[in-house]
Scaffold this active site. Structure first.
Site, PDB file in Angstrom:
ATOM      1  N   HIS A  10      -6.139  22.608  -0.432  1.00  0.00           N
ATOM      2  CA  HIS A  10      -5.340  23.767  -0.861  1.00  0.00           C
ATOM      3  C   HIS A  10      -3.860  23.542  -0.567  1.00  0.00           C
ATOM      4  O   HIS A  10      -2.995  23.966  -1.335  1.00  0.00           O
ATOM      5  CB  HIS A  10      -5.786  25.036  -0.114  1.00  0.00           C
ATOM      6  CG  HIS A  10      -6.955  25.744  -0.736  1.00  0.00           C
ATOM      7  ND1 HIS A  10      -6.930  26.258  -2.019  1.00  0.00           N
ATOM      8  CD2 HIS A  10      -8.177  26.050  -0.240  1.00  0.00           C
ATOM      9  CE1 HIS A  10      -8.093  26.844  -2.281  1.00  0.00           C
ATOM     10  NE2 HIS A  10      -8.876  26.729  -1.219  1.00  0.00           N
TER      11      HIS A  10
ATOM     12  N   GLN B   2      -3.331  30.406  -0.297  1.00  0.00           N
ATOM     13  CA  GLN B   2      -4.265  31.367  -0.917  1.00  0.00           C
ATOM     14  C   GLN B   2      -3.809  32.810  -0.722  1.00  0.00           C
ATOM     15  O   GLN B   2      -4.296  33.707  -1.404  1.00  0.00           O
ATOM     16  CB  GLN B   2      -5.672  31.212  -0.324  1.00  0.00           C
ATOM     17  CG  GLN B   2      -6.356  29.913  -0.705  1.00  0.00           C
ATOM     18  CD  GLN B   2      -7.752  29.846  -0.096  1.00  0.00           C
ATOM     19  OE1 GLN B   2      -7.904  29.384   1.021  1.00  0.00           O
ATOM     20  NE2 GLN B   2      -8.745  30.323  -0.825  1.00  0.00           N
TER      21      GLN B   2
ATOM     22  N   HIS C   1     -11.599  20.772   2.299  1.00  0.00           N
ATOM     23  CA  HIS C   1     -11.388  21.765   1.239  1.00  0.00           C
ATOM     24  C   HIS C   1     -10.075  22.524   1.484  1.00  0.00           C
ATOM     25  O   HIS C   1      -9.280  22.714   0.562  1.00  0.00           O
ATOM     26  CB  HIS C   1     -12.603  22.707   1.232  1.00  0.00           C
ATOM     27  CG  HIS C   1     -12.502  23.895   0.329  1.00  0.00           C
ATOM     28  ND1 HIS C   1     -13.464  24.184  -0.616  1.00  0.00           N
ATOM     29  CD2 HIS C   1     -11.591  24.903   0.243  1.00  0.00           C
ATOM     30  CE1 HIS C   1     -13.126  25.305  -1.250  1.00  0.00           C
ATOM     31  NE2 HIS C   1     -11.993  25.759  -0.743  1.00  0.00           N
ATOM     32  N   GLU C   2      -9.846  22.941   2.740  1.00  0.00           N
ATOM     33  CA  GLU C   2      -8.640  23.720   3.056  1.00  0.00           C
ATOM     34  C   GLU C   2      -7.380  22.870   2.977  1.00  0.00           C
ATOM     35  O   GLU C   2      -6.343  23.325   2.486  1.00  0.00           O
ATOM     36  CB  GLU C   2      -8.753  24.360   4.446  1.00  0.00           C
ATOM     37  CG  GLU C   2      -9.942  25.296   4.647  1.00  0.00           C
ATOM     38  CD  GLU C   2     -10.124  26.316   3.551  1.00  0.00           C
ATOM     39  OE1 GLU C   2      -9.122  26.729   2.931  1.00  0.00           O
ATOM     40  OE2 GLU C   2     -11.277  26.690   3.279  1.00  0.00           O
TER      41      GLU C   2
ATOM     42  N   GLY D 273     -13.208  29.563   5.698  1.00  0.00           N
ATOM     43  CA  GLY D 273     -11.926  28.878   5.786  1.00  0.00           C
ATOM     44  C   GLY D 273     -10.919  29.531   4.859  1.00  0.00           C
ATOM     45  O   GLY D 273     -11.299  30.161   3.866  1.00  0.00           O
TER      46      GLY D 273
ATOM     47  N   CYS E 179     -15.162  29.317  -2.742  1.00  0.00           N
ATOM     48  CA  CYS E 179     -13.765  29.481  -2.326  1.00  0.00           C
ATOM     49  C   CYS E 179     -13.387  30.944  -2.539  1.00  0.00           C
ATOM     50  O   CYS E 179     -13.746  31.527  -3.561  1.00  0.00           O
ATOM     51  CB  CYS E 179     -12.875  28.578  -3.178  1.00  0.00           C
ATOM     52  SG  CYS E 179     -11.130  28.687  -2.774  1.00  0.00           S
ATOM     53  N   LEU E 180     -12.669  31.516  -1.577  1.00  0.00           N
ATOM     54  CA  LEU E 180     -12.273  32.925  -1.712  1.00  0.00           C
ATOM     55  C   LEU E 180     -11.353  33.131  -2.915  1.00  0.00           C
ATOM     56  O   LEU E 180     -11.258  34.231  -3.434  1.00  0.00           O
ATOM     57  CB  LEU E 180     -11.599  33.420  -0.425  1.00  0.00           C
ATOM     58  CG  LEU E 180     -12.521  33.486   0.803  1.00  0.00           C
ATOM     59  CD1 LEU E 180     -11.732  33.903   2.036  1.00  0.00           C
ATOM     60  CD2 LEU E 180     -13.693  34.430   0.568  1.00  0.00           C
TER      61      LEU E 180
HETATM   62 NI    NI Z   1     -10.829  27.464  -0.942  1.00  0.00          NI
END
Ligand code: NI
Length: 171
Positions: free
Chosen positions: A140, A51, A136-137, A46, A94-95
């Protein structure tokens, strides 16, 4: 090829609230496509627009198991309508927080409304890893990270590690 770069925490840009998308134009469509590309390249499931430094309410996701058919999903202005009282726990990463993981408890099933690339309004239920990933996304988009769901002690430990990683790798 896009020239998007994933922002690594801690970074004030990851704490901002993203803006509602009012016009779904080629720029938005291109960004969603590029976000999927960088997500796949980074082995993520995701990714949210903030991000990559774009404060728009856009999310991409693909939770298909490795070796199975790809299932790319694009969300414009995703919004949670309902959350189940039943909770599930997943080990999240998470990236934007590379190499860091923690167990996070979230509602197991969610109902979400969003728009697709054609501006069509969609209402859909998600469960399992998809429900966790999408929550989660969407976090963000509101400037929240998975470490905001764990103890302050654990969060601070992870943020300190990331500060070190950023310094040594010059990110
Ligand atoms: Ni993330």
């Amino acid at each position: 090829m896009s020239n998007l770069k994933i922002i690594i925490a801690p970074d004030p840009r990851l704490l901002e609230v993203s803006k509602h998308v009012t016009l779904i134009n080629n720029e938005v469509k291109g960004l969603l496509k590029d976000m999927l590309e960088i997500m796949y390249k980074s082995n993520g499931i995701g990714l949210a627009a903030p991000q990559v430094g774009v404060l728009k309410r856009l999310v991409v996701m693909d939770c298909a198991e490795q070796g199975t058919k790809k299932n790319p999903l694009k969300f414009i202005n995703p919004e949670i309508l309902n959350l189940s009282s039943e909770k599930s726990e997943f080990e999240e990463g998470c990236l934007s927080l590379p190499t860091q993981h923690a167990k996070v408890e979230r509602p197991s099933i969610i109902e979400v409304k969003y728009e697709d690339e054609n501006g069509k309004k969609i209402k859909k239920k998600f469960s399992g890893i998809e429900a966790t990933c999408l929550q989660h996304e969407i976090d963000h988009l509101d400037g929240k990270l998975f470490v905001d769901h764990i103890s302050k002690l654990k969060k601070n430990r992870i943020i300190k590690k990331l500060e070190k990683i950023k310094k040594t790798k010059n990110l």
